[in-house]
Design a protein around this motif. Structure first.
Motif, PDB file in Angstrom:
ATOM      1  N   TYR A   1       0.757  -1.210   0.224  1.00 42.46           N
ATOM      2  CA  TYR A   1       0.091   0.119   0.195  1.00 42.46           C
ATOM      3  C   TYR A   1       0.993   1.241  -0.106  1.00 42.46           C
ATOM      4  O   TYR A   1       1.759   1.214   0.970  1.00 42.46           O
ATOM      5  N   LEU A   2       0.671   1.998  -0.968  1.00 43.48           N
ATOM      6  CA  LEU A   2       1.483   3.170  -1.183  1.00 43.48           C
ATOM      7  C   LEU A   2       0.591   4.309  -1.405  1.00 43.48           C
ATOM      8  O   LEU A   2      -0.435   4.202  -2.463  1.00 43.48           O
ATOM      9  N   GLU A   3       0.761   5.702  -0.881  1.00 42.45           N
ATOM     10  CA  GLU A   3      -0.053   6.649  -1.133  1.00 42.45           C
ATOM     11  C   GLU A   3       0.703   7.947  -0.974  1.00 42.45           C
ATOM     12  O   GLU A   3       1.577   8.080  -0.278  1.00 42.45           O
TER      13      GLU A   3
ATOM     14  N   TYR B   1     -10.238  -9.374   7.315  1.00 38.08           N
ATOM     15  CA  TYR B   1     -10.575  -8.070   6.795  1.00 38.08           C
ATOM     16  C   TYR B   1     -11.843  -8.599   5.711  1.00 38.08           C
ATOM     17  O   TYR B   1     -11.792  -9.614   4.908  1.00 38.08           O
TER      18      TYR B   1
ATOM     19  N   TYR C   1     -11.771   7.216   8.331  1.00 36.92           N
ATOM     20  CA  TYR C   1     -12.674   7.051   7.344  1.00 36.92           C
ATOM     21  C   TYR C   1     -12.422   5.848   6.143  1.00 36.92           C
ATOM     22  O   TYR C   1     -13.047   6.082   4.934  1.00 36.92           O
ATOM     23  N   THR C   2     -11.201   5.391   6.144  1.00 41.13           N
ATOM     24  CA  THR C   2     -11.050   4.385   5.367  1.00 41.13           C
ATOM     25  C   THR C   2     -10.517   2.954   6.067  1.00 41.13           C
ATOM     26  O   THR C   2     -10.557   2.883   7.019  1.00 41.13           O
ATOM     27  N   ASP C   3     -10.147   1.981   5.124  1.00 40.34           N
ATOM     28  CA  ASP C   3      -9.843   0.741   5.618  1.00 40.34           C
ATOM     29  C   ASP C   3      -8.410   0.431   5.843  1.00 40.34           C
ATOM     30  O   ASP C   3      -7.723  -0.661   5.677  1.00 40.34           O
ATOM     31  N   ILE C   4      -7.461   1.677   5.593  1.00 43.54           N
ATOM     32  CA  ILE C   4      -5.939   1.244   5.277  1.00 43.54           C
ATOM     33  C   ILE C   4      -5.314   0.687   6.400  1.00 43.54           C
ATOM     34  O   ILE C   4      -4.096  -0.001   6.226  1.00 43.54           O
TER      35      ILE C   4
ATOM     36  N   PHE D   1      -6.007  -2.141   7.618  1.00 44.66           N
ATOM     37  CA  PHE D   1      -5.743  -3.572   7.226  1.00 44.66           C
ATOM     38  C   PHE D   1      -4.608  -3.966   6.341  1.00 44.66           C
ATOM     39  O   PHE D   1      -4.127  -4.976   6.557  1.00 44.66           O
ATOM     40  N   ASN D   2      -3.968  -2.949   5.890  1.00 45.81           N
ATOM     41  CA  ASN D   2      -2.771  -3.090   5.297  1.00 45.81           C
ATOM     42  C   ASN D   2      -1.386  -3.287   6.014  1.00 45.81           C
ATOM     43  O   ASN D   2      -0.427  -3.844   6.041  1.00 45.81           O
TER      44      ASN D   2
ATOM     45  N   SER E   1     -13.551  -7.189   2.412  1.00 45.36           N
ATOM     46  CA  SER E   1     -13.586  -6.040   1.629  1.00 45.36           C
ATOM     47  C   SER E   1     -14.907  -6.112   1.116  1.00 45.36           C
ATOM     48  O   SER E   1     -15.696  -7.056   0.919  1.00 45.36           O
ATOM     49  N   LYS E   2     -15.191  -4.754   0.559  1.00 48.46           N
ATOM     50  CA  LYS E   2     -16.536  -4.511  -0.022  1.00 48.46           C
ATOM     51  C   LYS E   2     -16.813  -5.136  -1.529  1.00 48.46           C
ATOM     52  O   LYS E   2     -15.910  -5.302  -2.082  1.00 48.46           O
TER      53      LYS E   2
ATOM     54  N   LYS F   1      -6.883   9.197   8.092  1.00 53.41           N
ATOM     55  CA  LYS F   1      -7.339   8.322   7.059  1.00 53.41           C
ATOM     56  C   LYS F   1      -7.955   7.040   7.860  1.00 53.41           C
ATOM     57  O   LYS F   1      -8.758   6.445   7.377  1.00 53.41           O
TER      58      LYS F   1
END
Lengths: 274, 274
Positions: free
Chosen positions: B96-98, B271, B209-212, B214-215, B273-274, B206
């Motif tokens: 995961y990279l942002e 996790y 409001y996100t699922d980050i 889980f990374n 995922s949606k 973040k």
DNA sequence: CTAATAGTGTCTATTAGACAGTATGTT
DNA sequence: AACATACTGTCTAATAGACACTATTAG
């Protein structure tokens, strides 16, 4: 590798040409609100978002529209570049500017490798009547969100209309990061379609938890006008009591009144900073 | 200025050397969670955030610590650079990279003008035991927020301790944008103190409001472990029922159970995922 | 049995959403 | 009077915060 005794000595010897060098530009998406008068004298003006675009008169992308921008100079802090360009373009200083994103695909400029840091600016465009540089023009923005993460953006400056269709592709299941792929773009240069969409989304998000809207408002405004701006940014109608509830701590009632609008007059408010 | 008939002809003639060129690098703040065993066998491990730093063995900033990073190559998309460097450093792919922020002060690198786009990476560090390059080391991060927008960050890798004190200066009354000024920084190179703080704040925002998160988690985890990670990122205790309420839609109960911890066993989740 | 975490039920406070109503100018 | 917006009161629904309780293991 040569051994250096200290940093000063190392720097004296340093050759900056040993690594690839590239060009860095900045592009600015300048948002403002425009009002369109409506035939019925009783009704209030219809507001919409607008962005400032510039017509290119050189290659590449000759005759296409693009965001104002330019090269970052070698002796200039990154964030000073958009401020300088904004001053050139609009003759305004102390404008709200916020870094948006850095775009760096290899092919985004056909001339050479250019990386661009995009900034978002918010202004009240009534502050600059007549100060625009000749090639610039305000485009009203309308955004339609389709189902499967496809977004239609229509830009209109009264003479020309630009239609964009952009697909948003989720980069990662766990978050809200999208990459944008243009499905249709006839008239906008570079990847500025993506920059505009990124800007619209940033604005939409930040209006909810910051006070940045007030950078687009005149000093005195009615709550109805402010609500209209929220509605046009968020792309949905808001309920009056709820809006007034959330906005109440951010604004200050003045003793000024706006009347002569064909209906009940409204109290003028101003921004109450913390 | 010469007139060109079309874009192809213009490009053939174009000289990329006519504008200032500069170097672009990328720095990556790699976050993970570490567990420290606690003397009491009944108690669960104490978790903390950790970041990966690399000891510099060259000038500039010789012997100081810095974030992993490197030059963006001329024929490489911007976002591919951190992925490549991460692969070199940790031998991991699909991380995961942002994109965090682009730092571009004139003096940030004493050698020459360098602009750096910082990225944030999230990993579960148990996936890479033994795969680290030699100069790299995990530092636990503790952050204390003082009153007047002053932040203390303590980084510790077991041998060395790095203390930072950073002042956050609000850039604009209307929003949440700060610029960071180091009041104390003995051991971190460049402006990496600012990058770390920016990363910590991004992560903190973040995660809400996100699922980050889980990374950073292994495939199977208990809700207690997950809650601890939230608590260490948010820097506050959470109430169990509230946490379970908000996390419930994001996770999936499995039939695996974690036992042998000196207290009641816990169901393992994964996790959803949606 | 005890210490420690796992996990749940429920009450309360706060916030968001909805609707209906009153108020007051212009033409 | 009619229209359009200004502005408010209040009910309801949804969400967040708090606390108290029960459950279950290793030692």
């Amino acid at each position: 590798m040569k051994e250096y005794k200290n940093e000063a000595e190392f720097l004296k010897d340093y050759n900056p040409e040993q690594f690839d060098r590239l060009s860095l530009t900045t592009d600015i998406i300048i948002f403002s609100v425009s009002s369109e008068e409506v035939e019925n004298y009783r009704k209030t003006d219809k507001k919409s978002m607008s962005v400032l675009l510039v017509k290119r008169n050189n290659y590449p992308f000759k005759d296409k529209w693009c965001l104002p921008g330019g090269f970052v100079e070698i002796d200039e802090n990154l964030e000073d570049a958009p401020a300088r360009i904004l001053k050139n373009e609009t003759n305004l200083e102390n404008i709200y500017l916020e870094q948006l994103y850095t775009f760096g695909n290899v092919k985004r400029d056909p001339r050479m490798r250019v990386i661009s840091t995009a900034y978002m600016a918010l202004i009240d465009k009534n502050r600059l009547e007549g100060k625009l540089s000749t090639e610039a023009s305000w485009f009203d923005v309308v955004l339609y969100e389709e189902e499967n993460n496809i977004v239609d953006i229509v830009l209109n400056n009264g003479q020309e209309q630009i239609s964009l269709k952009i697909e948003k592709v989720l980069r990662d299941q766990t978050t809200d990061r999208y990459s944008f792929h243009a499905l249709k773009n006839d008239s906008l240069a570079f990847d500025h379609d993506s920059v505009i969409l990124a800007g619209l989304e940033r604005l939409k998000n930040k209006i909810e938890y910051t006070d940045i809207v007030f950078n687009m408002m005149p000093e005195y405004f009615t709550l109805g006008e402010l609500q209209q701006v929220y509605e046009v940014i968020l792309n949905k109608k808001l309920l009056d009591p709820a809006f007034r509830r959330i906005i109440e701590p951010k604004v200050e009632k003045t003793d000024k009144i706006k009347k002569g609008e064909g209906h009940r007059p409204s109290v003028l408010f101003k921004y109450k900073s913390k």
